[in-house]
Design a protein around this motif. Structure first.
Motif, short mmCIF file in Angstrom:
data_model
loop_
_atom_site.label_atom_id
_atom_site.label_comp_id
_atom_site.label_asym_id
_atom_site.label_seq_id
_atom_site.Cartn_x
_atom_site.Cartn_y
_atom_site.Cartn_z
N TYR A 1 0.95 -1.14 -0.03
CA TYR A 1 0.16 0.02 0.22
C TYR A 1 0.67 1.10 -0.10
O TYR A 1 1.80 1.91 0.37
CB TYR A 1 -0.54 0.00 1.52
N TYR B 1 0.99 5.13 0.77
CA TYR B 1 0.53 6.50 1.56
C TYR B 1 0.54 7.63 1.39
O TYR B 1 1.81 7.52 1.23
CB TYR B 1 -0.61 6.11 2.52
N ILE C 1 -3.45 9.03 3.62
CA ILE C 1 -4.13 9.40 3.06
C ILE C 1 -3.73 8.22 1.91
O ILE C 1 -2.50 7.88 1.38
CB ILE C 1 -4.50 10.74 0.76
N PHE C 2 -4.57 7.34 1.27
CA PHE C 2 -4.71 5.62 0.74
C PHE C 2 -4.83 6.85 -0.72
O PHE C 2 -5.39 7.22 -1.55
CB PHE C 2 -5.41 5.03 0.97
N GLY D 1 -16.25 9.47 8.27
CA GLY D 1 -15.13 8.58 7.54
C GLY D 1 -14.04 7.70 8.81
O GLY D 1 -15.47 7.72 10.02
N GLN E 1 -16.05 5.60 14.30
CA GLN E 1 -15.98 5.39 12.48
C GLN E 1 -16.85 4.92 11.79
O GLN E 1 -18.18 4.42 12.55
CB GLN E 1 -14.86 4.42 11.72
N HIS F 1 -16.73 -0.74 9.51
CA HIS F 1 -15.54 -1.33 9.23
C HIS F 1 -15.83 -2.02 10.25
O HIS F 1 -16.14 -2.20 11.84
CB HIS F 1 -14.43 -0.55 8.95
N ALA G 1 -7.15 3.92 12.48
CA ALA G 1 -7.61 3.57 11.08
C ALA G 1 -8.58 2.51 11.40
O ALA G 1 -8.53 2.01 12.54
CB ALA G 1 -6.21 2.54 10.42
N SER H 1 -10.97 -0.51 8.50
CA SER H 1 -10.73 -1.65 7.60
C SER H 1 -11.80 -2.43 7.20
O SER H 1 -12.24 -2.96 8.12
CB SER H 1 -9.61 -2.50 6.74
N GLN I 1 -7.81 -5.34 1.24
CA GLN I 1 -8.78 -3.69 0.77
C GLN I 1 -7.43 -2.68 2.62
O GLN I 1 -6.89 -2.67 3.38
CB GLN I 1 -10.03 -4.08 2.49
N GLN J 1 -7.01 0.42 4.96
CA GLN J 1 -6.78 0.63 5.85
C GLN J 1 -7.10 2.69 5.80
O GLN J 1 -6.27 3.47 4.88
CB GLN J 1 -5.67 0.59 7.02
N HIS J 2 -8.39 3.08 6.06
CA HIS J 2 -8.75 4.45 6.45
C HIS J 2 -8.19 5.14 7.68
O HIS J 2 -9.03 4.74 8.74
CB HIS J 2 -9.80 4.34 5.87
#
Lengths: 111, 113
Positions: free
Chosen positions: A33, A35, A44-45, B3, B25, B29, B92, B94, B100, B102-103
């Motif tokens: 990944y 970022y 931010i991805f 988010g 979140q 998730h 974070a 997910s 997927q 991670q946000h």
């Protein structure tokens, strides 16, 4: 345990120039990944790479994963001030669980 | 779109004080994570959760506790703050399965004096 080494640790380029950031893993990558982190903000991805030889692009940023799946590169074409920030690569043994991150590359764009 | 939301954004503590960082979140998730970010060391995983009511240790869990009583919230507690815990903390989340991403939240900057 998996370790990620990023190079360079910091990079200063003139606006309009191209640049490359590398991420090398001590083990085979199952998912890599990228970022971006602006100063004082969250991550931010950008992109995720999974397959050996895979290449993805978003606007002027291209990320590649080598065939052996142990190294990834992030290439920015015609850099702009908006590209400035810290770029981090992350990887885990499977999926998004328990990611390990590189130490980050701090990118500065000079006008 | 909220988010991942972290509160507070900044905090200064004295050594020995306790506090709780909140992460919320709204993406439904299953997985949630707490990281700390220190200069030159990237992000290191403190604790994580794979679902409501579950928690697990990450790379640097000592001195921290966590709870996941509700699916959308993940709390990080410092029982007796130490100067070594001065850091920027990121939460974070997910999805459960597959590759997927991670946000991340915007972080909490914590200073221990």
């Amino acid at each position: 345990s998996q370790e990620l080494e990023q190079s360079p640790q910091s990079l200063i380029v003139q606006e309009g120039k191209n640049l490359t950031i590398n991420c090398t893993s001590s083990k085979t990558l199952y998912g890599l990944y990228w970022y971006k982190q602006k100063y004082g903000e969250g991550l931010i991805f950008l992109m995720m790479l999974q397959k050996g030889g895979e290449e993805k692009s978003h606007e002027k940023i291209t990320a590649k994963l080598d065939e052996k799946k142990q190294q990834s590169s992030l290439h920015i074409t015609a850099s702009q001030p908006s590209h400035a920030g810290i770029y981090l690569c992350g990887a885990g043994p499977w999926g998004a669980q328990k990611l390990v991150f590189g130490q980050g590359t701090r990118l500065t764009i000079n006008p | 779109n909220a988010g991942v939301t972290q509160t507070p954004k900044f905090r200064v503590l004295k050594t020995g004080q306790s506090m709780t960082l909140l992460c919320a979140q709204d993406m439904n998730h299953e997985y949630m994570y707490w990281y700390r970010q220190d200069p030159g060391m990237g992000l290191r995983l403190i604790h994580y959760s794979v679902g409501e009511g579950t928690t697990a240790k990450g790379e640097v869990p000592d001195g921290y506790n966590v709870s996941r009583l509700k699916k959308q919230n993940f709390l990080l507690g410092l029982e007796s703050a130490a100067p070594s815990q001065t850091s920027v903390y990121f939460c974070a989340s997910s999805y459960e399965a597959g590759l997927q991403p991670q946000h991340f939240g915007d972080g909490t900057r914590l200073s221990i004096l």
